[in-house]
Design a protein around this motif. Structure first.
Motif, PDB file in Angstrom:
ATOM      1  N   ALA A  74       1.102  -1.192  -0.275  1.00 11.59           N
ATOM      2  CA  ALA A  74       0.147  -0.021   0.079  1.00 11.59           C
ATOM      3  C   ALA A  74       0.767   1.283  -0.563  1.00 11.59           C
ATOM      4  O   ALA A  74       1.694   1.426   0.790  1.00 11.59           O
ATOM      5  N   ASN A  75       0.555   2.233  -0.893  1.00  9.23           N
ATOM      6  CA  ASN A  75       1.200   3.364  -0.641  1.00  9.23           C
ATOM      7  C   ASN A  75       0.202   4.586  -0.703  1.00  9.23           C
ATOM      8  O   ASN A  75      -0.918   4.593  -1.742  1.00  9.23           O
ATOM      9  N   ILE A  76      -0.376   5.365   0.380  1.00  4.19           N
ATOM     10  CA  ILE A  76      -1.275   6.115   1.062  1.00  4.19           C
ATOM     11  C   ILE A  76      -0.321   7.551   1.802  1.00  4.19           C
ATOM     12  O   ILE A  76      -0.610   7.417   2.578  1.00  4.19           O
ATOM     13  N   PRO A  77      -0.980   8.521   0.526  1.00  7.99           N
ATOM     14  CA  PRO A  77      -0.191   9.768   0.951  1.00  7.99           C
ATOM     15  C   PRO A  77      -1.672  10.109   1.753  1.00  7.99           C
ATOM     16  O   PRO A  77      -2.215  10.167   1.245  1.00  7.99           O
ATOM     17  N   ILE A  78      -0.798  10.884   2.816  1.00 10.23           N
ATOM     18  CA  ILE A  78      -1.625  11.092   3.276  1.00 10.23           C
ATOM     19  C   ILE A  78      -1.549  13.014   3.849  1.00 10.23           C
ATOM     20  O   ILE A  78      -0.488  13.703   3.660  1.00 10.23           O
ATOM     21  N   LYS A  79      -2.861  13.842   3.283  1.00  7.11           N
ATOM     22  CA  LYS A  79      -2.694  15.021   3.209  1.00  7.11           C
ATOM     23  C   LYS A  79      -2.524  15.331   4.779  1.00  7.11           C
ATOM     24  O   LYS A  79      -1.979  16.418   5.028  1.00  7.11           O
ATOM     25  N   SER A  80      -3.578  15.579   5.674  1.00  5.19           N
ATOM     26  CA  SER A  80      -3.561  15.561   6.779  1.00  5.19           C
ATOM     27  C   SER A  80      -3.810  14.710   8.411  1.00  5.19           C
ATOM     28  O   SER A  80      -4.501  14.102   7.982  1.00  5.19           O
ATOM     29  N   TRP A  81      -3.589  14.755   9.203  1.00  3.83           N
ATOM     30  CA  TRP A  81      -3.940  14.149  10.227  1.00  3.83           C
ATOM     31  C   TRP A  81      -5.542  14.938  11.262  1.00  3.83           C
ATOM     32  O   TRP A  81      -5.470  16.179  11.071  1.00  3.83           O
ATOM     33  N   LYS A  82      -6.677  14.265  10.793  1.00  2.00           N
ATOM     34  CA  LYS A  82      -7.523  14.258  11.716  1.00  2.00           C
ATOM     35  C   LYS A  82      -7.107  15.133  13.382  1.00  2.00           C
ATOM     36  O   LYS A  82      -6.593  14.739  14.269  1.00  2.00           O
ATOM     37  N   LYS A  83      -7.602  16.303  14.053  1.00  2.00           N
ATOM     38  CA  LYS A  83      -7.596  17.114  14.573  1.00  2.00           C
ATOM     39  C   LYS A  83      -8.687  15.765  16.016  1.00  2.00           C
ATOM     40  O   LYS A  83      -9.772  15.882  15.540  1.00  2.00           O
TER      41      LYS A  83
END
Lengths: 84, 265
Positions: A74-83
């Motif tokens: 799996a290659n899963i780019p993260i935009k941002s973590w949720k608060k």
């Protein structure tokens, strides 16, 4: 995009045969189907979106033939973590 | 105590029966006592490939059903006195024999013979289960094509599940000219995928067709390249280390002649 690659010389059928076989055997050996893989992908996505913002179009989850047998890669780019 | 070896493939038409006949004859030429069993009940063919079709009186099902003694059903080969064929029944189906009966039969035969070679039917159903029931080794025959290799992979899995640990590969109908052009999977490609030991490499060879036409296995023909490949495999089965034949050389003169012909035409 490799313009010449697309319209130039075709890949030799011997290596096409090998790569097609490798993929179909991953499914045969694990007794999985493409549908099961799709279900798995959407379930993984469900869990991940609890924690992070993702761009679904950038997701890449697939079966591959690893050194020690089949692997889920799996290659899963993260935009941002949720608060929290 | 003899060895029981099943010749199998999953896919039909890749050369199981030809391989069985050639290895049986090869081992007999080498002085071993051999019984060939045709386990393809309903579609028997080993008899015609061996040229023994006119000598069948009793078959495998007759033995299992007790209609004759085992010795009566063993057809003696016309060329090699230490080679015997146990033919399949042509009018019954696969359910006429059970895996337990096959295992018992193999156990009896191995007491008196060096090698029991079982020609397995195509498929993975009852006929396959019968054929492998009494075997302690397996030879998987495959051609370098996607359908054949895929089925071979499935068969290897089933053999392992049946606890047959000695599984070796014969790669049949190799075309060195096509491999060279990149239009056929290489030996390494297939071995990479199947991950089993290679017992032999057999080139695609017209002499197999002509030999089968006559009912005389090619292994006895000293001019046949495929025959040479089967003679090598016979030696390896007996535990002798024989180098793999040069397949390039196999196509050497013919490839050259074809090229000249093509240029000339």
């Amino acid at each position: 995009m490799d313009f010449f690659g697309l319209f130039g010389k075709k890949q030799k059928s011997g290596s096409v045969a090998k790569s097609r076989l490798q993929l179909v055997l991953i499914q045969d050996r694990l007794d999985t189907t493409p549908e099961m893989l799709e279900m798995l992908k959407s379930d993984i996505l469900k869990v991940l979106t609890n924690y992070m913002e993702l761009d679904e179009d950038d997701l890449d989850i697939d079966m591959d033939s690893g050194a020690d047998g089949p692997a889920l890669v799996a290659n899963i780019p993260i935009k941002s973590w949720k608060k929290r | 105590m003899g060895e029981v070896i099943v010749i199998t493939s999953g896919k039909g038409g890749v050369g199981k029966t030809t391989t069985s006949a050639n290895l049986g004859c090869g081992l007999a030429i080498a002085g071993k006592s051999v019984v060939l069993i045709d386990a393809d009940i309903g579609l028997r063919n080993l008899d015609v490939v061996m040229g023994l079709e006119n000598r069948i009186v009793y078959d495998l099902v007759d033995v299992v059903e007790g209609k004759c003694r085992l010795k009566q059903a063993l057809i003696k080969d016309k060329r090699y006195p230490s080679l015997f064929l146990l033919a399949a029944a042509q009018t019954k189906d696969k359910t006429a024999v059970s895996p337990e009966q096959m295992a018992k039969l193999c156990e009896t035969l191995r007491q008196e013979h060096d090698y029991i070679i079982i020609d397995c039917p195509a498929g993975i159903e009852q006929g396959f289960k019968n054929a492998i029931a009494g075997a302690d080794k397996a030879i998987v025959v495959a051609t370098p094509e996607v359908s054949s290799v895929r089925d071979a992979d499935r068969i290897v899995g089933l053999l392992e599940a049946a606890e047959i640990k000695n599984i070796r590969l014969i790669l049949n109908r190799l075309r060195p000219d096509m491999i060279k052009r990149g239009e056929m999977m290489t030996i390494d490609d297939v071995v990479d995928i199947l991950a089993i030991e290679v017992l032999g490499l057999v080139p695609d060879d017209e002499s197999i067709v002509t030999a089968t036409n006559r009912g005389e296995p090619a292994v006895a023909d000293n001019n046949s390249r495929a025959g040479q490949a089967f003679r090598n495999i016979t030696q390896r089965i007996m535990g002798n280390d024989v180098p793999f034949m040069d397949l390039e050389e196999a196509g050497g003169l013919m490839t050259w002649l074809k090229k000249v012909f093509r240029i000339g035409s």
